[in-house]
Design a protein around this motif. Sequence first.
Motif, short mmCIF file in Angstrom:
data_model
loop_
_atom_site.label_atom_id
_atom_site.label_comp_id
_atom_site.label_asym_id
_atom_site.label_seq_id
_atom_site.Cartn_x
_atom_site.Cartn_y
_atom_site.Cartn_z
N TYR A 417 31.68 80.92 85.95
CA TYR A 417 32.26 80.85 87.47
C TYR A 417 33.70 81.91 87.02
CZ TYR A 417 34.34 76.33 86.00
OH TYR A 417 35.19 75.26 85.86
N GLY A 418 34.49 81.84 87.94
CA GLY A 418 35.82 82.51 87.86
C GLY A 418 37.02 82.01 88.49
N TRP A 419 38.35 82.18 88.20
CA TRP A 419 39.51 82.08 88.61
C TRP A 419 39.60 80.58 89.04
CZ3 TRP A 419 41.53 86.33 88.06
CH2 TRP A 419 41.25 87.55 87.99
N CYS A 420 39.22 79.76 88.11
CA CYS A 420 39.13 78.21 88.23
C CYS A 420 38.63 77.89 89.49
CB CYS A 420 40.83 77.77 88.01
SG CYS A 420 42.10 78.32 88.90
N ASP A 421 37.80 78.29 90.25
CA ASP A 421 37.39 78.12 91.49
C ASP A 421 36.69 76.72 91.59
OD1 ASP A 421 35.81 78.18 93.88
OD2 ASP A 421 35.37 80.03 93.84
N PRO A 422 37.16 75.96 92.46
CA PRO A 422 36.64 74.44 92.27
C PRO A 422 35.37 74.23 93.17
CG PRO A 422 38.34 74.94 93.99
CD PRO A 422 38.33 76.23 93.50
N HIS A 423 34.93 75.32 93.83
CA HIS A 423 33.63 75.10 94.64
C HIS A 423 32.50 74.71 93.61
CE1 HIS A 423 36.04 77.39 97.28
NE2 HIS A 423 35.49 76.60 98.44
N LEU A 424 31.47 73.87 94.07
CA LEU A 424 30.51 73.30 93.18
C LEU A 424 29.18 74.69 93.37
CD1 LEU A 424 30.02 69.81 94.38
CD2 LEU A 424 31.56 70.60 92.61
N PHE A 425 28.76 74.64 92.23
CA PHE A 425 27.43 75.44 92.20
C PHE A 425 26.28 75.09 91.37
CE2 PHE A 425 30.27 77.07 88.77
CZ PHE A 425 29.33 77.31 87.79
N MET A 426 25.03 75.46 91.25
CA MET A 426 23.88 75.16 90.80
C MET A 426 23.43 76.40 90.38
SD MET A 426 23.65 72.02 89.73
CE MET A 426 25.06 70.87 90.08
N HIS A 427 23.08 76.75 89.12
CA HIS A 427 22.04 77.83 88.62
C HIS A 427 21.24 77.48 87.52
CE1 HIS A 427 21.35 81.89 86.14
NE2 HIS A 427 21.46 82.11 87.54
N PRO A 428 20.27 78.02 87.29
CA PRO A 428 19.15 77.47 86.22
C PRO A 428 19.99 77.42 84.91
CG PRO A 428 18.18 79.35 87.43
CD PRO A 428 19.68 79.14 88.07
N PHE A 429 21.01 78.28 84.40
CA PHE A 429 21.75 78.31 83.23
C PHE A 429 23.02 77.56 83.24
CE2 PHE A 429 18.89 82.35 82.68
CZ PHE A 429 17.98 81.51 82.18
N ARG A 430 23.52 77.52 84.41
CA ARG A 430 25.24 76.73 84.53
C ARG A 430 25.36 76.11 85.80
NH1 ARG A 430 24.61 82.38 85.44
NH2 ARG A 430 25.36 83.01 87.48
N SER A 431 26.34 75.15 85.74
CA SER A 431 26.58 74.53 86.74
C SER A 431 27.88 73.85 86.95
CB SER A 431 25.56 73.07 87.13
OG SER A 431 26.03 72.25 86.08
N GLN A 432 28.38 73.75 88.12
CA GLN A 432 29.70 72.97 88.41
C GLN A 432 29.38 71.89 89.28
OE1 GLN A 432 34.54 73.34 88.51
NE2 GLN A 432 33.45 74.71 90.03
N GLY A 433 28.84 70.72 88.57
CA GLY A 433 28.36 69.75 89.95
C GLY A 433 29.30 68.68 90.26
N ARG A 434 30.68 68.86 89.81
CA ARG A 434 31.48 68.02 90.33
C ARG A 434 32.94 68.44 89.90
NH1 ARG A 434 32.04 61.34 89.83
NH2 ARG A 434 33.95 60.94 90.99
N CYS A 435 33.72 68.57 91.16
CA CYS A 435 35.01 68.75 90.73
C CYS A 435 35.98 68.16 92.07
CB CYS A 435 35.12 70.42 90.98
SG CYS A 435 36.83 71.03 90.83
N ASP A 436 36.27 67.06 91.86
CA ASP A 436 37.01 66.34 92.91
C ASP A 436 38.04 66.90 93.95
OD1 ASP A 436 35.27 64.45 91.76
OD2 ASP A 436 36.93 63.23 90.77
N GLY A 437 38.92 67.64 93.32
CA GLY A 437 40.14 68.16 93.95
C GLY A 437 41.11 66.95 94.23
N PRO A 438 42.21 67.52 94.84
CA PRO A 438 42.41 68.89 95.38
C PRO A 438 42.50 69.81 94.23
CG PRO A 438 44.61 67.77 95.67
CD PRO A 438 43.30 66.71 95.47
N GLY A 439 42.38 71.10 94.24
CA GLY A 439 42.35 72.04 93.16
C GLY A 439 41.58 71.45 92.09
N ASN A 440 42.04 71.36 91.10
CA ASN A 440 41.16 70.79 89.89
C ASN A 440 41.47 69.58 89.35
OD1 ASN A 440 41.67 74.28 89.39
ND2 ASN A 440 39.66 73.46 89.01
N LYS A 441 42.19 68.85 90.43
CA LYS A 441 42.43 67.61 89.87
C LYS A 441 41.28 66.53 90.15
CE LYS A 441 45.56 63.57 91.54
NZ LYS A 441 46.47 63.29 92.58
N GLY A 442 41.17 65.55 89.24
CA GLY A 442 40.31 64.53 89.35
C GLY A 442 39.21 64.80 88.00
#
Length: 645
Positions: A417-442
């Motif tokens: 991913y890029g720019w420390c983006d906190p939005h969640l995503f799923m892809h066959p090879f990669r994921s950001q399954g959790r990012c509590d926020g705000p920002g990159n907190k939690g």
Amino acid sequence: MLSLVLLAPQVTLAGLIQDMTDPGTLTRYPDPAYITRQASSYDRASVKPGDPTWFANADAGQFIRHESVDGRMEHVLMDASGPGCIVRIWSPNPAGVLRVYLDGDPKPALIGNTAALLSGQGGFPSPLAEVTSSGWTLHYPITYQKSAKVTVDDSDKDAGGKMYYQVQYRTYSAGTSVEPFSVNSAQVTGAAQKLTAAVDKPPSTQDRDWTTHDLAMGSFGFANGRGPGVITEIAFQLPPEPKDAAWTDPRRWHNILRSQQMIVKIDGEKCVDAPLGDFMGVPVGVWPLKTLPQTATKDGLLVFRLPMPYRDGFNIEVECSAKVRTVVKMAVKTAPYRWDDRSMHLYAQWKAYKGGTRPMADLEFLRTTGKGVYVGCNVSVDNPVAAWWGEGDEKISIDGEGFPSTFGTGTEDFFGYGWCDPHLFMHPFRSQGRCDGPGNKGHTCVSRFQYLDRLPFTNQFHFDLELWHWADCQVQYGRTVYWYAMPGSAGPQSDEGVEFLPPFIDGPVKVKGAVEGEEATILEKSGGETEVQGFDGLSGGKQIWWRDAKQGDRLVLDVPVAASGRYRIIGKFCFARDYGVHKMTLGDLSFKQDFFGELGWKSVELGKVDLKQGKARFTVENTGSNPKAEPRRMFGLDYLLLLKE
């Protein structure tokens, strides 16, 4: 008279696509052999460990060289001799036209708008090319026999000096024959469909032979002493989670998963040693996870699908390191497997760091010996502040290299991913399954698996990732790595998981009665881009962010008014060096403010105004920027307070 016999290519496009879509290919050491390297825009000041510049961070626009071609300037991202294959191209700010030149041909074998090629709009459909949380990535084999060169041109102003990039490629042993690159629409479509089907198929609880285990009784196991074979799936079903229980309650899923240690022995060797949740891909609680090797559902079904070959037999144990009075179900699927001299065991280990972010350091992910292939990892970070924790670059050295052949540009870049983006995503090879926020907190959990871009090694593998946090604070950082290696290779060197139970991290508090900027409905936006940003100290932990507007552009927000009357208006706004001068209007009230300054948030008295019950329009109009400001004319609103007189 000599007779020439033409042999079929040893490396074919069909075989490479199989490498990308079939996990079974991971279990055998590659033949023909190759090494995977990465060309990237990492800061060239990073030369030697221990030097002050080893953690240098100017990772944009670091091209190999610049070339003038037919009157245009082309920036060279990658230039390599073959035989080989480009396997991955990534950028968070793709610019210009991308050209791939193969085997010395002055005509590019692949050409197109860089953003289109990396986003699924340039001939390679999703998920082969896809944008995931500001990361633009193409996974597709681009083969060459003698050489490959990748460039972007200056048709987009951002190409010169600003583009971040990574290009991964295989270099095969000399004499390897490689099928020439071509874009076969049937192959492209088939690969995309196969990847999509693999992750979209919902896991079933009905086709498994479940065994039930009481975690309060200590360790339990499932053994099968017959081989050869391969474990194709390991599944666990967790009991319902008591949602009203305290964070520290041992029945909460995040505590169950971290306090149980997964031990797998294959052919008598310990090959897996990691907390149950970290191994299964859900280190902190459970969320809907969909990658090729790992799946989780919100009702607590966990499935692991990296194949695990065995020659004689295997034994799986879960060691209960904490008294957890609950019951789980486990199921294992196996299949026949033809064991040969290229077959490898799957290994997995878990390491944790608990401490400060200063001084910056290289966190060890994997240091191992033997002959094998690195295939993936997941990371969990427990971050007490909203500031970005992952500025650090990956550094991977293979077989004793003096300098890493993979040197990255940032942690989020490595994970696609890029720019420390906190939005969640799923892809066959990669994921950001959790990012509590705000920002990159939690709690943040990310993963990446490398099929086509796997990393073979013949005797040594060394993978570090920099602990490079923008704030000086205390963090907890867990990482699980997965690799295949020949039997007898160095096994996992894991840490004890029970000491690293996920800590409770307080969430943001909202100012009572505030109209939150990030929650306000946007009625009008004549230019620029808006998004929600997370920061510590803000009401609700977030603000609405408007950037790159032109002079005269307007942003109009819907503001609820509880009752008719006269109101004193207070706003909390962001000030920074790239913020603009804006005129704000609410009813008959008009106020102009220069938001240039050092980064911070200030409360500003806008004045008093008569408002009617219902909804009012809060209009922000850009009128320019301070001469000292970076000309992006940004605007940030934490909240508005309407105080009735």
